[in-house]
Motif scaffolding. Sequence first.
Motif, PDB file in Angstrom:
ATOM      1  N   VAL A 173       0.793  -1.233   0.000  1.00 55.30           N
ATOM      2  CA  VAL A 173       0.000   0.000   0.000  1.00 55.30           C
ATOM      3  C   VAL A 173       0.827   1.286   0.000  1.00 55.30           C
ATOM      4  CG1 VAL A 173      -1.937  -1.139   1.141  1.00 55.30           C
ATOM      5  CG2 VAL A 173      -0.222   0.024   2.532  1.00 55.30           C
ATOM      6  N   ILE A 174       2.062   1.259   0.510  1.00 52.42           N
ATOM      7  CA  ILE A 174       2.812   2.500   0.674  1.00 52.42           C
ATOM      8  C   ILE A 174       3.250   3.053  -0.680  1.00 52.42           C
ATOM      9  CG2 ILE A 174       5.069   1.397   0.964  1.00 52.42           C
ATOM     10  CD1 ILE A 174       5.647   3.555   3.117  1.00 52.42           C
ATOM     11  N   GLY A 175       3.050   4.340  -0.845  1.00 57.89           N
ATOM     12  CA  GLY A 175       3.465   4.997  -2.074  1.00 57.89           C
ATOM     13  C   GLY A 175       2.578   4.728  -3.269  1.00 57.89           C
ATOM     14  N   LYS A 176       1.495   3.973  -3.075  1.00 59.68           N
ATOM     15  CA  LYS A 176       0.591   3.669  -4.188  1.00 59.68           C
ATOM     16  C   LYS A 176      -0.441   4.779  -4.324  1.00 59.68           C
ATOM     17  CE  LYS A 176       2.397  -0.479  -4.775  1.00 59.68           C
ATOM     18  NZ  LYS A 176       3.372  -0.512  -3.672  1.00 59.68           N
ATOM     19  N   HIS A 229       6.596   8.929   2.536  1.00 62.38           N
ATOM     20  CA  HIS A 229       5.825   7.805   1.968  1.00 62.38           C
ATOM     21  C   HIS A 229       6.757   6.744   1.375  1.00 62.38           C
ATOM     22  CE1 HIS A 229       2.397  10.496   2.407  1.00 62.38           C
ATOM     23  NE2 HIS A 229       3.041  11.399   1.683  1.00 62.38           N
ATOM     24  N   ASN A 230       7.902   6.538   2.016  1.00 64.70           N
ATOM     25  CA  ASN A 230       8.931   5.658   1.465  1.00 64.70           C
ATOM     26  C   ASN A 230       9.257   4.559   2.465  1.00 64.70           C
ATOM     27  OD1 ASN A 230      11.184   4.439   0.360  1.00 64.70           O
ATOM     28  ND2 ASN A 230      12.279   6.347  -0.045  1.00 64.70           N
ATOM     29  N   ILE A 231       9.062   3.317   2.076  1.00 68.09           N
ATOM     30  CA  ILE A 231       9.288   2.199   2.991  1.00 68.09           C
ATOM     31  C   ILE A 231      10.759   2.052   3.374  1.00 68.09           C
ATOM     32  CG2 ILE A 231       9.709   0.336   1.321  1.00 68.09           C
ATOM     33  CD1 ILE A 231       7.590  -1.280   3.090  1.00 68.09           C
ATOM     34  N   GLU A 232      11.649   2.696   2.609  1.00 69.22           N
ATOM     35  CA  GLU A 232      13.073   2.668   2.931  1.00 69.22           C
ATOM     36  C   GLU A 232      13.450   3.736   3.965  1.00 69.22           C
ATOM     37  OE1 GLU A 232      14.956   0.292   1.877  1.00 69.22           O
ATOM     38  OE2 GLU A 232      13.397  -0.526   0.538  1.00 69.22           O
ATOM     39  N   GLU A 233      12.471   4.518   4.421  1.00 70.13           N
ATOM     40  CA  GLU A 233      12.735   5.580   5.389  1.00 70.13           C
ATOM     41  C   GLU A 233      11.839   5.426   6.624  1.00 70.13           C
ATOM     42  OE1 GLU A 233      13.451   9.649   3.782  1.00 70.13           O
ATOM     43  OE2 GLU A 233      12.768   8.772   1.883  1.00 70.13           O
ATOM     44  N   PRO A 234      12.027   4.352   7.389  1.00 66.97           N
ATOM     45  CA  PRO A 234      11.211   4.172   8.595  1.00 66.97           C
ATOM     46  C   PRO A 234      11.452   5.291   9.596  1.00 66.97           C
ATOM     47  CG  PRO A 234      13.052   2.633   8.588  1.00 66.97           C
ATOM     48  CD  PRO A 234      13.030   3.284   7.241  1.00 66.97           C
ATOM     49  N   ALA A 235      10.405   5.674  10.301  1.00 69.25           N
ATOM     50  CA  ALA A 235      10.507   6.802  11.220  1.00 69.25           C
ATOM     51  C   ALA A 235       9.612   6.589  12.426  1.00 69.25           C
ATOM     52  CB  ALA A 235      10.124   8.102  10.508  1.00 69.25           C
ATOM     53  N   ILE A 236       9.924   7.306  13.491  1.00 66.47           N
ATOM     54  CA  ILE A 236       9.104   7.306  14.693  1.00 66.47           C
ATOM     55  C   ILE A 236       8.268   8.583  14.682  1.00 66.47           C
ATOM     56  CG2 ILE A 236       9.147   7.412  17.221  1.00 66.47           C
ATOM     57  CD1 ILE A 236      11.777   5.787  17.040  1.00 66.47           C
TER      58      ILE A 236
END
Length: 246
Positions: A173-176, A229-236
Amino acid sequence: MPTPRVFLVRHGETEWSLSGKHTGVTDIPLTPNGEKRVKATGRALVGEDRLIVPKQLAHIYVSPRKRAQRTFELLNFDVEDSLPWKLHGEKLPGAGQVCGARVEVTQDIREWDYGDYEGITSPEIREIRSKQGLTERWDIWRDGCVGGESPDDVTERVDRIIKEIRDKWHSPVIGKPKSGNPPPGDVLVVAHGHILRAFALRWAGKTLQDGPAFLLEAGGVGTLSYEHHNIEEPAILLGGAFVVSP
């Protein structure tokens, strides 16, 4: 579409969490005040215009310990499938928040195995270690627990569930682009203090030994997500706002 999130919910207050005793495999109930506070959290944070929107949940992971399962019960979700455990207390009156996500009990999110340190406080642990000739400056994130789990043990199982969440629930779903009715992407995890703090550290790519000191109160809720919105950039996600219609 909105960036998917993971909501971390620590179980409500118990007698041992009040006294600072390390509670891993010991299964003790929530205190009456603990139950009351979790109910209040559910009313405040769960709903169509709240932090946790039930219809946006794709999956729910719950620890095998009864205190975590009772905490989930008190959040008052109306899940379509029956719970994978027998109720640990009275069902809340009134209709719950309708949620289509499946509830899964997983050992990967059980509390840290404290081994010889089960049921004792940090000062008591340091005193015991001093008598054993070990360093008194005990730090669970560095030293782990004698007879229990090491930081590497915990990292292995936390990394496993994080990978599953990203591969199974967030990547689709992310970025779609938003088209029609996009599938839900949020995930709820109901577990314990140390394991959820370890989860947050590994989510952000930090080691348990070197990461910042996160805190999560009994009955507290934390939020994890991604930048840009990037799965390569996880954040808190340090803070969010209630959704208010224009």
